[in-house]
Design an enzyme around this catalytic site. Structure first.
Site, PDB file in Angstrom:
ATOM      1  N   GLU A  92       0.807  -1.344   0.138  1.00  0.00           N
ATOM      2  CA  GLU A  92      -0.107  -0.022  -0.109  1.00  0.00           C
ATOM      3  C   GLU A  92       0.908   1.237  -0.126  1.00  0.00           C
ATOM      4  O   GLU A  92       2.004   1.262   0.410  1.00  0.00           O
ATOM      5  CB  GLU A  92      -0.818  -0.186   1.394  1.00  0.00           C
ATOM      6  CG  GLU A  92      -2.164  -0.801   1.050  1.00  0.00           C
ATOM      7  CD  GLU A  92      -3.183   0.603   0.459  1.00  0.00           C
ATOM      8  OE1 GLU A  92      -2.589   1.285  -0.295  1.00  0.00           O
ATOM      9  OE2 GLU A  92      -4.536   0.332   0.329  1.00  0.00           O
ATOM     10  N   ASP A  93       0.267   2.269  -0.584  1.00  0.00           N
ATOM     11  CA  ASP A  93       0.981   3.632  -0.617  1.00  0.00           C
ATOM     12  C   ASP A  93       0.814   4.325   0.865  1.00  0.00           C
ATOM     13  O   ASP A  93       1.739   4.805   1.667  1.00  0.00           O
ATOM     14  CB  ASP A  93       0.680   4.630  -1.626  1.00  0.00           C
ATOM     15  CG  ASP A  93      -0.961   4.649  -1.759  1.00  0.00           C
ATOM     16  OD1 ASP A  93      -1.606   4.054  -1.261  1.00  0.00           O
ATOM     17  OD2 ASP A  93      -1.196   5.616  -2.377  1.00  0.00           O
ATOM     18  N   ASP A  96      -4.996   5.298   5.821  1.00  0.00           N
ATOM     19  CA  ASP A  96      -5.398   6.770   6.475  1.00  0.00           C
ATOM     20  C   ASP A  96      -6.288   6.094   7.680  1.00  0.00           C
ATOM     21  O   ASP A  96      -6.236   5.803   8.616  1.00  0.00           O
ATOM     22  CB  ASP A  96      -6.260   7.556   5.495  1.00  0.00           C
ATOM     23  CG  ASP A  96      -6.707   8.898   5.949  1.00  0.00           C
ATOM     24  OD1 ASP A  96      -6.474   8.865   7.228  1.00  0.00           O
ATOM     25  OD2 ASP A  96      -7.211   9.358   5.234  1.00  0.00           O
ATOM     26  N   PHE A 145      -2.881  16.030   4.568  1.00  0.00           N
ATOM     27  CA  PHE A 145      -3.071  15.361   3.321  1.00  0.00           C
ATOM     28  C   PHE A 145      -1.893  15.509   2.495  1.00  0.00           C
ATOM     29  O   PHE A 145      -1.432  16.524   2.430  1.00  0.00           O
ATOM     30  CB  PHE A 145      -4.292  16.048   2.333  1.00  0.00           C
ATOM     31  CG  PHE A 145      -4.597  14.965   1.216  1.00  0.00           C
ATOM     32  CD1 PHE A 145      -5.646  14.058   1.220  1.00  0.00           C
ATOM     33  CD2 PHE A 145      -4.171  15.419   0.199  1.00  0.00           C
ATOM     34  CE1 PHE A 145      -5.904  13.252   0.185  1.00  0.00           C
ATOM     35  CE2 PHE A 145      -4.453  14.586  -1.203  1.00  0.00           C
ATOM     36  CZ  PHE A 145      -5.492  13.575  -0.918  1.00  0.00           C
ATOM     37  N   ARG A 158       1.242  12.905  -8.726  1.00  0.00           N
ATOM     38  CA  ARG A 158       1.687  11.591  -8.349  1.00  0.00           C
ATOM     39  C   ARG A 158       3.230  11.408  -8.914  1.00  0.00           C
ATOM     40  O   ARG A 158       4.057  10.624  -8.242  1.00  0.00           O
ATOM     41  CB  ARG A 158       1.367  10.364  -9.190  1.00  0.00           C
ATOM     42  CG  ARG A 158      -0.281  10.029  -8.818  1.00  0.00           C
ATOM     43  CD  ARG A 158      -0.821   8.625  -9.588  1.00  0.00           C
ATOM     44  NE  ARG A 158      -2.237   8.628  -9.595  1.00  0.00           N
ATOM     45  CZ  ARG A 158      -2.804   8.006  -8.591  1.00  0.00           C
ATOM     46  NH1 ARG A 158      -2.348   7.874  -7.290  1.00  0.00           N
ATOM     47  NH2 ARG A 158      -4.362   8.037  -8.775  1.00  0.00           N
TER      48      ARG A 158
HETATM   49  P1  IMP Z   1      -8.213   4.808   3.910  1.00  0.00           P
HETATM   50  O1  IMP Z   1      -9.364   3.765   3.185  1.00  0.00           O
HETATM   51  O2  IMP Z   1      -8.598   5.755   4.501  1.00  0.00           O
HETATM   52  O3  IMP Z   1      -7.098   4.081   4.741  1.00  0.00           O
HETATM   53  O4  IMP Z   1      -7.547   5.422   2.537  1.00  0.00           O
HETATM   54  C1  IMP Z   1      -6.602   4.765   1.958  1.00  0.00           C
HETATM   55  C2  IMP Z   1      -6.454   5.538   0.351  1.00  0.00           C
HETATM   56  O5  IMP Z   1      -6.937   6.818   0.593  1.00  0.00           O
HETATM   57  C3  IMP Z   1      -5.039   5.449   0.086  1.00  0.00           C
HETATM   58  O6  IMP Z   1      -4.798   4.343  -0.799  1.00  0.00           O
HETATM   59  C4  IMP Z   1      -4.884   6.706  -0.945  1.00  0.00           C
HETATM   60  O7  IMP Z   1      -5.364   6.227  -2.312  1.00  0.00           O
HETATM   61  C5  IMP Z   1      -6.105   7.549  -0.375  1.00  0.00           C
HETATM   62  N1  IMP Z   1      -5.482   8.694   0.685  1.00  0.00           N
HETATM   63  C6  IMP Z   1      -5.611   8.701   2.011  1.00  0.00           C
HETATM   64  N2  IMP Z   1      -4.982   9.796   2.662  1.00  0.00           N
HETATM   65  C7  IMP Z   1      -4.384  10.416   1.554  1.00  0.00           C
HETATM   66  C8  IMP Z   1      -3.464  11.263   1.555  1.00  0.00           C
HETATM   67  O8  IMP Z   1      -2.985  11.997   2.442  1.00  0.00           O
HETATM   68  N3  IMP Z   1      -2.906  11.727   0.107  1.00  0.00           N
HETATM   69  C9  IMP Z   1      -3.308  11.242  -0.986  1.00  0.00           C
HETATM   70  N4  IMP Z   1      -4.020   9.917  -1.088  1.00  0.00           N
HETATM   71  C10 IMP Z   1      -4.734   9.635   0.330  1.00  0.00           C
END
Ligand code: IMP
Length: 171
Positions: A92-93, A96, A145, A158
């Protein structure tokens, strides 16, 4: 935009994770599963520091519109490799809220892999609420963010080669 993590720091963190995976997965032929789109830059740097046998596959999901989670995960495409009895490492990148990784983890679990671990470059640990561990973490970051190194804002940015905080004036 303000730089949060330099490319030198990213490089040494990716090195550290690769070394751990080389050690933990020797002779286990892990399948790296990259969660698109954001993780492709991390994946591409990481795998070039891996010196054991691995395989690679991709899934594509999205959950974000603008700066907010839509709280719904859409699978855009699925694996082409069978994962039953495989040692898989989800790449994963960023984690959040944890909603995306939680959905993916539970989906893979019912396909009965031998083991599942998770590597993420960035972790907003203070927000996520998970009932499993994240095995390999590049950086714990604040809740702001961030963009760059694969991470987008509305599909842009990106291509930045380090990680930046997005400020209100950038929007
Ligand atoms: P989660 O489901 O809330 O954990 O979010 C995961 C996905 O949200 C990541 O794989 C990203 O695509 C996007 N995301 C969450 N936070 C950020 C951020 O700070 N920058 C860019 N993309 C984010």
């Amino acid at each position: 935009m303000i730089e949060l993590i330099s490319k030198e720091k990213i490089d040494s963190s990716v090195n550290r994770i690769a070394n751990q995976i080389n050690f933990d997965y020797e002779d286990r032929n892990p399948l790296f599963i990259s969660v698109l789109s954001g993780s492709f830059v991390f994946l591409s740097d990481l795998i070039r520091k891996i010196n054991i046998d691995i395989e690679i596959d991709f899934i594509k999901v999205n959950s974000y519109k603008n700066l907010k989670s839509t709280e719904k995960i859409n699978f855009k495409f699925d694996l082409s490799t069978k994962i039953k009895n495989r040692n898989i490492i989800i790449i994963e990148d960023i984690i959040d809220t944890g909603l995306t990784i939680n959905t993916i983890y539970n989906y893979f679990l019912q396909l009965k892999p031998k083991s599942i671990s998770i590597a993420t470059l960035l972790f907003k640990k203070d927000r996520s609420n998970l009932n499993f561990d994240i095995d390999y973490v590049g950086f714990n970051i604040p809740l702001d963010f961030v963009v760059g190194y694969g991470l987008d804002y509305n599909q842009k940015l990106r291509n930045l080669d380090s990680i930046f905080l997005l400020e209100n004036k950038d929007l």
